[in-house]
Design an enzyme around this catalytic site. Sequence first.
Site, PDB file in Angstrom:
ATOM      1  N   ASP A 193       0.872  -1.184   0.000  1.00 25.99           N
ATOM      2  CA  ASP A 193       0.000   0.000   0.000  1.00 25.99           C
ATOM      3  C   ASP A 193       0.904   1.226   0.000  1.00 25.99           C
ATOM      4  O   ASP A 193       1.680   1.440   0.925  1.00 25.99           O
ATOM      5  CB  ASP A 193      -0.915  -0.029   1.232  1.00 25.99           C
ATOM      6  CG  ASP A 193      -2.029   1.002   1.160  1.00 25.99           C
ATOM      7  OD1 ASP A 193      -1.935   1.945   0.340  1.00 25.99           O
ATOM      8  OD2 ASP A 193      -2.992   0.879   1.945  1.00 25.99           O
TER       9      ASP A 193
ATOM     10  N   ASP B 225      -3.028   7.303  -3.593  1.00 30.55           N
ATOM     11  CA  ASP B 225      -3.015   6.220  -2.600  1.00 30.55           C
ATOM     12  C   ASP B 225      -3.454   4.955  -3.333  1.00 30.55           C
ATOM     13  O   ASP B 225      -4.546   4.927  -3.918  1.00 30.55           O
ATOM     14  CB  ASP B 225      -4.003   6.613  -1.493  1.00 30.55           C
ATOM     15  CG  ASP B 225      -4.114   5.610  -0.365  1.00 30.55           C
ATOM     16  OD1 ASP B 225      -3.354   4.628  -0.346  1.00 30.55           O
ATOM     17  OD2 ASP B 225      -4.991   5.831   0.518  1.00 30.55           O
TER      18      ASP B 225
ATOM     19  N   HIS C 222     -11.877   6.606   1.135  1.00 33.00           N
ATOM     20  CA  HIS C 222     -11.930   7.960   1.678  1.00 33.00           C
ATOM     21  C   HIS C 222     -11.750   8.982   0.577  1.00 33.00           C
ATOM     22  O   HIS C 222     -11.111   8.707  -0.436  1.00 33.00           O
ATOM     23  CB  HIS C 222     -10.808   8.137   2.716  1.00 33.00           C
ATOM     24  CG  HIS C 222      -9.480   7.595   2.262  1.00 33.00           C
ATOM     25  ND1 HIS C 222      -8.536   8.378   1.664  1.00 33.00           N
ATOM     26  CD2 HIS C 222      -8.966   6.326   2.264  1.00 33.00           C
ATOM     27  CE1 HIS C 222      -7.483   7.618   1.341  1.00 33.00           C
ATOM     28  NE2 HIS C 222      -7.717   6.364   1.678  1.00 33.00           N
TER      29      HIS C 222
ATOM     30  N   HIS D 216      -6.983  11.388   4.459  1.00 31.96           N
ATOM     31  CA  HIS D 216      -8.336  10.978   4.812  1.00 31.96           C
ATOM     32  C   HIS D 216      -9.148  12.240   5.050  1.00 31.96           C
ATOM     33  O   HIS D 216      -9.212  12.757   6.149  1.00 31.96           O
ATOM     34  CB  HIS D 216      -8.341  10.072   6.044  1.00 31.96           C
ATOM     35  CG  HIS D 216      -7.770   8.712   5.759  1.00 31.96           C
ATOM     36  ND1 HIS D 216      -8.360   7.549   6.163  1.00 31.96           N
ATOM     37  CD2 HIS D 216      -6.676   8.329   5.081  1.00 31.96           C
ATOM     38  CE1 HIS D 216      -7.640   6.508   5.755  1.00 31.96           C
ATOM     39  NE2 HIS D 216      -6.601   6.968   5.107  1.00 31.96           N
TER      40      HIS D 216
ATOM     41  N   GLU E 149     -11.010   1.247  -1.564  1.00 31.32           N
ATOM     42  CA  GLU E 149     -10.065   0.224  -1.110  1.00 31.32           C
ATOM     43  C   GLU E 149     -10.725  -0.920  -0.356  1.00 31.32           C
ATOM     44  O   GLU E 149     -10.707  -0.982   0.859  1.00 31.32           O
ATOM     45  CB  GLU E 149      -8.949   0.833  -0.265  1.00 31.32           C
ATOM     46  CG  GLU E 149      -9.371   1.705   0.886  1.00 31.32           C
ATOM     47  CD  GLU E 149      -8.142   2.189   1.681  1.00 31.32           C
ATOM     48  OE1 GLU E 149      -7.270   1.355   1.998  1.00 31.32           O
ATOM     49  OE2 GLU E 149      -8.075   3.385   1.971  1.00 31.32           O
TER      50      GLU E 149
ATOM     51  N   GLU F 238      -6.603  -1.215  -4.034  1.00 35.26           N
ATOM     52  CA  GLU F 238      -6.969   0.203  -3.885  1.00 35.26           C
ATOM     53  C   GLU F 238      -6.520   1.023  -5.082  1.00 35.26           C
ATOM     54  O   GLU F 238      -5.407   0.861  -5.577  1.00 35.26           O
ATOM     55  CB  GLU F 238      -6.308   0.784  -2.619  1.00 35.26           C
ATOM     56  CG  GLU F 238      -6.595   2.270  -2.399  1.00 35.26           C
ATOM     57  CD  GLU F 238      -6.043   2.799  -1.087  1.00 35.26           C
ATOM     58  OE1 GLU F 238      -5.096   2.197  -0.545  1.00 35.26           O
ATOM     59  OE2 GLU F 238      -6.562   3.833  -0.606  1.00 35.26           O
TER      60      GLU F 238
HETATM   61 MN    MN Z   1      -6.433   4.674   1.380  1.00 34.81          MN
HETATM   62 MN    MN Z   2      -3.718   2.938   0.872  1.00 34.59          MN
END
Ligand code: MN
Ligand code: MN
Length: 294
Positions: free
Chosen positions: A88, A99, A161, A169, A194, A276
């Site tokens: 990640d 992200d 998010h 976030h 995600e 994600e």
């Molecule tokens: Mn994330």
């Molecule tokens: Mn992530």
Amino acid sequence: MADAYPPDLPAWRAAARIAADARELGLRLAVPGIPRRELADRIEGYIRDHGAEPAFPANLSRNVEAAHYTPSPDDDAVLEPGDLLKVDVGAHIGGAIADTAFTVEVGGMHRHAHLVRAAKEGLEAGIREVRPGGSVDDIGRAIEAAIHARGLKPVRDLTGHSIERYLLHAGQSIPNVGGMSDERLREGEIIAIEPFATNGLGSIGNGPFGNILRFRADPGASEPVLARLFARFRTLPFALRWVDVADRPVLTRHRRLLQVYPVFVERGGGLVAQAEHTVLVTADGPEVLTALPG
Ligand code: MN
Ligand code: MN
């Protein structure tokens, strides 16, 4: 509604491309025997070498760990064959953040391919629901249905998010199950979707405190070390590994100014896979910023 888009969309797209390439590098390098710390350093080094900064430490959570594991400064553990590893990765350029994550089974045994596939299919199903004015609940429902179709559970207490400048976030949660959101998507909004798929209970608890920290607010100028670190990281998550050895005791002394993230662990001891992408909500539908071109 064109003014709802970030004014510096090229920076968001560039950060996303770097994050996607760093993710793929991490997945390729995740072979048995590589030290986790080396893997994190290589991913983060790639991001820095390509004109971005890590938006958060490379998360290398394994097996029942769902999220928020990053190697400590003295971590000497290596990846083991069969580890279900979530890579990640985040990159940012001037606070324009991407992200993205995917899961690999270390050593390529494919005993847990259905978990990896369920997370991927959940992500694809969620992305298909993205449109201006679209219901966030529809995304959660689509993810849940896709993961159930593989006979697995989504992790209901982890969510995607919205993302805003320097805010990984931001205000909006993107659930991985139905019935959790009354919100609607707005054109120009950037969101991370995600899903996590598990063969456990579909819920996480807090494990031990990890090595990811974040300033809760600007610490001010009274302590020069903190001021310097805040200028570097702002309110984005950072790793203890990134801080000079001499500066680490200052962080310990001012721990109340910091959020320290616990590792999230599946409550039923289930294995967890994650997928994600960062997605821009456009008039034409989803623009998957962290997809590979072609
Ligand atoms: Mn994330
Ligand atoms: Mn992530």
